[in-house]
Design an enzyme around this catalytic site. Structure first.
Site, PDB file in Angstrom:
ATOM      1  N   SER A   1      -8.765   1.032  -3.755  1.00  0.00           N
ATOM      2  CA  SER A   1      -9.534   1.225  -2.520  1.00  0.00           C
ATOM      3  C   SER A   1      -8.998   2.449  -1.807  1.00  0.00           C
ATOM      4  O   SER A   1      -7.801   2.532  -1.533  1.00  0.00           O
ATOM      5  CB  SER A   1      -9.378   0.025  -1.593  1.00  0.00           C
ATOM      6  OG  SER A   1      -9.866  -1.145  -2.190  1.00  0.00           O
TER       7      SER A   1
ATOM      8  N   ARG B   1      -2.275  -4.546   4.544  1.00  0.00           N
ATOM      9  CA  ARG B   1      -1.978  -3.294   3.811  1.00  0.00           C
ATOM     10  C   ARG B   1      -0.946  -2.410   4.524  1.00  0.00           C
ATOM     11  O   ARG B   1      -1.011  -1.185   4.464  1.00  0.00           O
ATOM     12  CB  ARG B   1      -3.237  -2.461   3.577  1.00  0.00           C
ATOM     13  CG  ARG B   1      -4.208  -3.062   2.627  1.00  0.00           C
ATOM     14  CD  ARG B   1      -3.646  -3.187   1.206  1.00  0.00           C
ATOM     15  NE  ARG B   1      -4.712  -3.598   0.318  1.00  0.00           N
ATOM     16  CZ  ARG B   1      -5.129  -4.854   0.201  1.00  0.00           C
ATOM     17  NH1 ARG B   1      -4.537  -5.813   0.890  1.00  0.00           N
ATOM     18  NH2 ARG B   1      -6.106  -5.152  -0.629  1.00  0.00           N
TER      19      ARG B   1
ATOM     20  N   GLU C   1      -6.096   4.497   2.608  1.00  0.00           N
ATOM     21  CA  GLU C   1      -5.032   3.587   2.172  1.00  0.00           C
ATOM     22  C   GLU C   1      -3.910   4.321   1.423  1.00  0.00           C
ATOM     23  O   GLU C   1      -2.741   4.011   1.631  1.00  0.00           O
ATOM     24  CB  GLU C   1      -5.653   2.496   1.295  1.00  0.00           C
ATOM     25  CG  GLU C   1      -4.691   1.389   0.929  1.00  0.00           C
ATOM     26  CD  GLU C   1      -5.320   0.343   0.018  1.00  0.00           C
ATOM     27  OE1 GLU C   1      -6.223  -0.372   0.472  1.00  0.00           O
ATOM     28  OE2 GLU C   1      -4.900   0.249  -1.143  1.00  0.00           O
TER      29      GLU C   1
END
Ligand code: EPU
Length: 363
Positions: free
Chosen positions: A251, A174, A355
């Site tokens: 998320s 990520r 995130e």
């Protein structure tokens, strides 16, 4: 800030359409964010000219495309939001080239309809094609880094346009060199695909079980896409305006990677609180990846926390998504994120990292 007359002069000839007092909430999937001036760029040439003109005058720029990974302050943005509204998609003999603003799931769907395999596990992800390399979007065992052939960048300092190879983009879980950096704007992405229409190897347990393949087996891409869309929808991870569980940034935290040296201690701490259970973990390059959603739930934040009357709550389908029930502010979401993060840290000694990119606020 430059006055709106000056801004009109500055952007005259770029092709951008200037809109004032836009609610940024309307440009993001979390649907929060205060007002700003938006320059809509419907072509790559316009995008390049607009960013160039704003940079030349030192006007702060916020790039927004799909808005699915952004948490923007209720105060909005004091500068110009550049909306990437490009969208051309070209299918080749063994791949696909998409402009940054192209809707990601639309790109995936077109490649699969045209008989290509490769992107099926990345079905149903909200947002734009150009955002995918920035945080190395991944799902169901596949990350975009493994399929990317090249990324077209506008280097803002020089104004140069060039194609970057994956090896120079520093991809990780990520993340990439493009995240948390304003140095370059993604203009287009180029993916290598499998013309046979076979899926990528299926390694994610839940998906492999659904499709009845043993680890690493493959299936026709269209079949895998349908299965992924079903799994994601069941978790509230496919946008649906009527379902507040999907008013999220996906998320909200990344899954924490615990270095090998600390893994036993962390496991012991979890077991002490939760009992002797199977803790879901995944192998990671520098340690062991724990499941943030699982930790959140075991730290006392159930699905739907803190309850039906809250403006911001955890999704009722997945604890890792923070959601806006309709009237939430950015401040509400920040308060919830902090509570969850502090709760997990206090109980398990694990620090969760958000995130989404935050604008005008910190967690
Ligand atoms: N779990 C819970 N409670 C919940 C949700 C999940 O205990 O409310 C447990 C599950 O039982 C499972 C584990 O947590 O054991 C993992 O859950 P899941 O399979 O849903 O995956 P995830 O790790 O939460 C990651 C990605 C998703 C991606 C899925 C599928 C991150 C931060 N998230 O979620 O990506 O779609 O795997 O591959 O890596 C995103 O990044 O925005 C995103 C949605």
């Amino acid at each position: 800030m430059v006055s709106s007359d000056n801004l009109r002069d500055l952007l005259a000839g770029t092709g951008a359409e200037l809109r004032e007092s836009v609610r940024l909430a309307d440009l993001t999937t979390l649907r929060v964010g205060g007002p700003a001036t938006v320059a809509v760029c419907a072509s790559t040439d316009t995008l390049v000219r607009t960013v160039g003109a704003l940079d030349a005058k030192g006007v702060p720029v916020l790039l927004v495309a799909g808005g699915s990974n952004l948490l923007i302050s209720d105060d909005g943005f004091d500068g110009v939001v550049v909306e990437i509204a490009t969208g051309n998609v070209e299918l080749g003999a063994d791949g696909v080239l998409a402009e940054a603003g192209a809707n990601w799931d639309g790109v995936v769907a077109r490649t699969i309809e045209a008989g290509f395999g490769g992107l099926e596990c990345l079905s149903g992800i909200p947002g734009s094609a150009g955002a995918t390399p920035v945080q190395n979007v991944g799902a169901y065992g596949v990350e975009v880094a493994t399929l990317l052939r090249r990324v077209q960048l506008l280097e803002r300092a020089s104004g140069a346009i060039r194609w970057a190879e994956p090896a120079e983009l520093g991809f990780g879980y990520r993340t990439s060199k493009l995240k948390h950096s304003d140095d370059a704007v993604v203009l287009a992405v180029d993916f290598a695909l499998d013309p046979s229409g076979t899926s990528a190897p299926l390694r994610y347990g839940e998906l492999a079980r659904t499709l009845e393949v043993t680890d690493g087996g493959t299936r026709p891409a269209a079949l895998v896409r349908a299965a992924v869309l079903g799994l994601r929808a069941g978790k509230g991870m496919v946008l649906d305006p009527a379902d507040h569980d999907t008013w999220s940034a996906g998320s909200f935290f990344t899954n924490p990677v615990v270095p090998h040296a600390r893994v036993d201690a962390v496991r012991a701490r979890i077991t002490a609180h939760v009992g002797d259970v199977t803790i879901p973990t995944y192998a990671a390059p520098d340690g062991v990846k724990f499941s943030a959603g699982w930790l959140i739930e075991r730290a006392g934040f159930a699905k739907g926390f803190p309850g039906p009357d809250a403006a911001a709550r955890l999704s009722t389908k997945h604890t890792l998504a923070l959601t806006n029930r309709g009237a939430a502010t950015a401040a509400d979401l920040v308060a919830l994120a902090r509570m969850v993060r502090e709760g997990v840290e206090a109980r398990f000694g694990i620090h969760l990292e958000p995130e989404p990119v935050t604008v005008g606020l910190t967690l």
